[in-house]
Structures are given as C-alpha cells and as structure tokens.
Design a protein around this motif. Structure first.
Motif, PDB file in Angstrom:
ATOM      1  N   PRO A 246      81.438  62.487   6.203  1.00 17.09           N
ATOM      2  CA  PRO A 246      81.627  62.879   4.790  1.00 17.09           C
ATOM      3  C   PRO A 246      80.702  62.082   3.862  1.00 17.09           C
ATOM      4  O   PRO A 246      80.412  60.912   4.116  1.00 17.09           O
ATOM      5  N   VAL A 247      80.320  62.756   2.810  1.00 14.87           N
ATOM      6  CA  VAL A 247      79.446  62.106   1.823  1.00 14.87           C
ATOM      7  C   VAL A 247      80.139  62.181   0.464  1.00 14.87           C
ATOM      8  O   VAL A 247      80.607  63.243   0.056  1.00 14.87           O
ATOM      9  N   LEU A 248      80.188  61.028  -0.219  1.00 18.84           N
ATOM     10  CA  LEU A 248      80.882  60.950  -1.511  1.00 18.84           C
ATOM     11  C   LEU A 248      79.929  60.512  -2.623  1.00 18.84           C
ATOM     12  O   LEU A 248      78.896  59.906  -2.360  1.00 18.84           O
ATOM     13  N   ALA A 249      80.346  60.835  -3.817  1.00 16.97           N
ATOM     14  CA  ALA A 249      79.688  60.257  -5.000  1.00 16.97           C
ATOM     15  C   ALA A 249      80.763  59.516  -5.772  1.00 16.97           C
ATOM     16  O   ALA A 249      81.924  59.509  -5.358  1.00 16.97           O
TER      17      ALA A 249
ATOM     18  N   LEU B 121      80.375  57.981   4.475  1.00 12.12           N
ATOM     19  CA  LEU B 121      81.411  57.167   5.129  1.00 12.12           C
ATOM     20  C   LEU B 121      81.244  57.280   6.649  1.00 12.12           C
ATOM     21  O   LEU B 121      81.266  58.386   7.204  1.00 12.12           O
ATOM     22  N   VAL B 122      81.047  56.136   7.273  1.00 11.89           N
ATOM     23  CA  VAL B 122      80.850  56.156   8.730  1.00 11.89           C
ATOM     24  C   VAL B 122      82.243  56.078   9.380  1.00 11.89           C
ATOM     25  O   VAL B 122      82.786  55.006   9.626  1.00 11.89           O
ATOM     26  N   VAL B 123      82.786  57.252   9.599  1.00 13.55           N
ATOM     27  CA  VAL B 123      84.105  57.336  10.220  1.00 13.55           C
ATOM     28  C   VAL B 123      83.897  57.298  11.746  1.00 13.55           C
ATOM     29  O   VAL B 123      83.016  58.006  12.269  1.00 13.55           O
ATOM     30  N   ASP B 124      84.669  56.420  12.426  1.00 14.31           N
ATOM     31  CA  ASP B 124      84.501  56.334  13.878  1.00 14.31           C
ATOM     32  C   ASP B 124      84.825  57.662  14.529  1.00 14.31           C
ATOM     33  O   ASP B 124      85.796  58.334  14.168  1.00 14.31           O
ATOM     34  N   ALA B 125      83.978  58.022  15.508  1.00 14.33           N
ATOM     35  CA  ALA B 125      84.203  59.311  16.210  1.00 14.33           C
ATOM     36  C   ALA B 125      85.523  59.240  16.957  1.00 14.33           C
ATOM     37  O   ALA B 125      85.789  58.297  17.691  1.00 14.33           O
ATOM     38  N   GLY B 126      86.352  60.206  16.713  1.00 15.06           N
ATOM     39  CA  GLY B 126      87.643  60.245  17.384  1.00 15.06           C
ATOM     40  C   GLY B 126      88.746  59.512  16.660  1.00 15.06           C
ATOM     41  O   GLY B 126      89.912  59.668  16.960  1.00 15.06           O
TER      42      GLY B 126
END
Lengths: 164, 255
Positions: B129-132, B247-252
């Motif tokens: 996801p990308v946020l502003a 946001l670097v969300v962990d895979a899984g």
C-alpha cells in the motif's frame, strides 16, 4: 582679395580654437600649436609679402590671447616664416618626412629661442621646459604636420577657386 | 607653450588693436568654452547613465538569483512540511515505511497510475500500500530496482475493502476514474449519509485497517436492485502529490 578679407577672421578663429578646443584633446603640458604649422606652410607655399603678413597677424593674435610677453610670438613667427621661406627655396619641401622633421626642428628652435630670451632679457631660467615641453611638442607637431599641410593645401585650392 | 609670468613685466594698458582682438575673441572663446563645458557635462552624464545601466543590470541579475534562491528555500520548507506530515503518519502505523518522491504521473484518461523513485532495492514489492499525508494513494503494481508504479485508488482496476467509519458497514471501494470512487455492495437498508468517512477495512490483507480512503459525496437509492449507489471523494488530491509513503507490510503477515 578674398585672402586679405578672410585672413584676420580665419587666423583669429584658429588661435581661439587652438587655445580652447584643441587644449581639451591634448595633455596639459603640451599645447597644440597648429599656428606654427600654418606659419611653416606659409613659408613653403606663399610669397614673402602674403606670408609675412600672415605670420605677423597670427603672431599678434597669439600674443594678444595667450602670450605673457607682448610681441614674443609676433617676432618668433616672422623669424620662422623667413627661415621656412629660405629653406623652401633651397630644397624640395613637399615630402611628408621632410615636413615632419622641419616642423619638429622649428618647434624646438622656437622653444630654445623662448628659453634664451627669458634668460637674457628677464633673467628667468626655464631650461626645464626643453625636455619637458618642447621636445614632446616637437614630436607631436612633427607627426601632425603632414596631415595639416594636406588640409591647408586643400583649403588653399578652395580659396583660390573662390577668388577666381 | 604656457610660461610662468612671475618675473615677466606686465603691460598695464593695452593698445587699441589688442583691445579690439581681445574684445572680438572673448565672446567667441566664452561661447566655445560654454559649449565645451556643456559637452563635457553631457559626456559625464552619459558615463553616469552607462554606469547606472550597468548597475541596474547587475542588480536585476542579483535579484533574479536571490529570487531563485528564495524559491529553492521555499520549496525546501514546503517539502519539509510535507515530509513531516508523512512522518507523523509513519509514527502511527506499525509497519516499516519507505518515503518516495513522485517522479511521473500517468496523464492518460484510461489508467490512473504514478511512478515513484523507490524500488526493490529499498524493499518495495508488488501489492504494497502507498499512502500520502491525507490518506491512501493506492498500491504498487510494478517494481524495478529504483522505481515503482503505483495504481491509484481511483483507477477502474482498483478494488479496496472498505468500511464506513460511523456505521461500520463494509463494502468494496472501486475506482471510477476522474469521477472518484464508488462504494459498492452496500445494501439499500444500510444507513449511509453524505459526509461519512470511508476507511480501509484491512480484510483483503493489502491495506492495514483504519486508513483513510475518502468521504461519501453522494448516496442514491433510486436505482433498482439490492444495493445503494454511493459516490466517494478520495481523501487524497492526486493532482498535487509530490511525496508518498509505501508501507512495507511483511508478506503473509496480517495487517
């Protein structure tokens, strides 16, 4: 006839221009004595009467307007005119190099005479003026004289054309 | 030559001829000297004006350089403000965030994407996801080593699990291009009002729960069928985006 009518006005104008406008373009310690070139030109090209009259009037005007000693330039110009007249009768005086050298020599002689007259008659020593004033002035006038000779020749032709 | 007349006898009176010559010459000399002085003054004024022009040109150049410098400082300040806002959001989320600069925007009507200057080297991957600072921008659909393409939530291909903050009603927020977004699959019986805040529900595993997506701009129940037609205005002004945060969300991992 026109020569005699115009002569005083033109010579007065020359002296005025020489003492006002030309002084602006030259250094303070060298005066652009174009009148001396005119006297030498008269010695080379005019007869004794007309030339001496021109030298007399020109010297007189210069004495009136610039000289501190009345009669100095009148005397000097008459002498230079006759000197030029004599030289012109003996040598070919039309080459620019000769005109330049002769004008330079006359300027130097004029200066030396002034220094001598001051020394003899007034006891004033102005020997410093020879290297500081007269030698540079002789060089400048010598270099300019061929150009002015050319201009005066053209003016003389114009005057003769109107006279006839 | 001009001589020093200190010791020279001075003539007290002038002869008539001399007087005439002096009287004639004096006004002419005066006129010439006045003219020369005027010319000299004009020349000096010209030189002064030339100097002024040079100075004016120099000052103009200096002014342009200073304006340029001020603009740079202003840009730096505004960038700082925007980055601070992003960092404030970063503090709120529990995942690692990568701040990236928007380097290109897709200006075609069909696709709504933008290009950012961070890629796989910085840990970005497809789906993040990308946020502003105002809310959700979209998600990454393509990555290179040092750049990534982001699908905006207004793109027709974008579908995000969403919920209405006030009523907790869940639906799918689908992009509708320049019209914004539509919140779909909301039953006609649900209470939805204009101005309701729409958040990410966190169900699909892409967007963390509670991120601001937009605000309901129009609700319509007139059309036939089971669902309402709900228009949503995105929280983000996509036209003014300069920096975003992925946001670097962990895979899984569960968001």
């Amino acid at each position: 006839m026109i020569y005699y009518l115009l002569l005083p006005f033109l010579l007065l104008l020359l002296v005025i221009v020489q003492s006002t406008i030309l002084d602006v373009f030259t250094l303070k310690w060298i005066s652009m004595e174009i009148s001396l070139i005119v006297v030498i030109y008269a010695g080379f090209h005019l007869d004794a009467f007309r030339g001496s009259l021109l030298s007399l009037v020109l010297g007189f005007f210069l004495d009136c307007l610039t000289s501190a000693i009345f009669g100095l330039y009148t005397f000097l110009y008459i002498v230079i005119f006759y000197f030029s007249l004599v030289v012109a009768g003996k040598v070919y005086a039309e080459k620019p190099a000769f005109i330049a050298s002769f004008t330079g020599l006359c300027t130097l002689l004029e200066g030396l005479t002034i220094v001598l007259l001051y020394r003899v008659f007034f006891g004033v020593d102005i020997l410093y003026a020879i290297p500081k004033i007269f030698i540079p002035q002789a060089v400048v006038l010598g270099l300019l004289s061929p150009l002015f000779f050319h201009l005066l020749q053209r003016f003389e032709v114009l005057l003769h054309a109107r006279d006839t | 030559m001009h001589v020093n007349p200190q010791k020279i006898p001075i003539h007290g009176t002038c002869g008539l001829l001399r007087k005439i010559v002096l009287e004639t010459a004096a006004p002419i000399e005066d006129a010439i000297n006045v003219s020369l002085k005027s010319l000299h003054d004009v020349w000096r004024r010209y030189l002064f004006l030339v100097g002024l022009e040079d100075e004016n040109r120099r000052l103009r150049n200096e002014n342009a350089a200073l304006n340029d410098q001020i603009n740079q400082y202003r840009e730096g300040y505004l960038e700082g403000v925007r980055l601070r806002k992003l960092l404030d959001i970063k503090g709120d989320v529990k995942h690692r965030a990568v701040v990236a600069r928007v380097i290109d925007k897709d200006r075609t009507a069909l696709f709504k994407t933008l290009l950012i200057d961070k890629g796989t080297v910085e840990g970005l991957r497809v789906g993040l996801p990308v946020l502003a600072d105002q809310g959700v921008v979209g998600r990454i659909i393509e990555t290179a080593w040092h750049s990534s393409r982001v699908l905006l939530l207004i793109d027709d291909n974008s579908n995000i699990d969403a919920l209405i903050q006030r009523s907790r009603t869940q639906g799918i927020l689908q992009g509708a291009g320049s019209a914004g977004c539509h919140l779909k699959y909301i039953s006609r019986v649900e209470d939805v009002r204009t101005g309701d805040v729409v958040l990410s529900s966190g169900l699909a595993g892409v967007f963390p729960k509670g991120l601001l997506l937009g605000v309901v701009s129009e609700v319509s129940r007139k059309e036939g069928g089971l669902f309402q037609k709900i228009d949503v205005s995105p929280a983000v002004d996509f036209g003014k985006l300069e920096e975003v945060m992925a946001l670097v969300v962990d895979a899984g991992a569960k968001p």
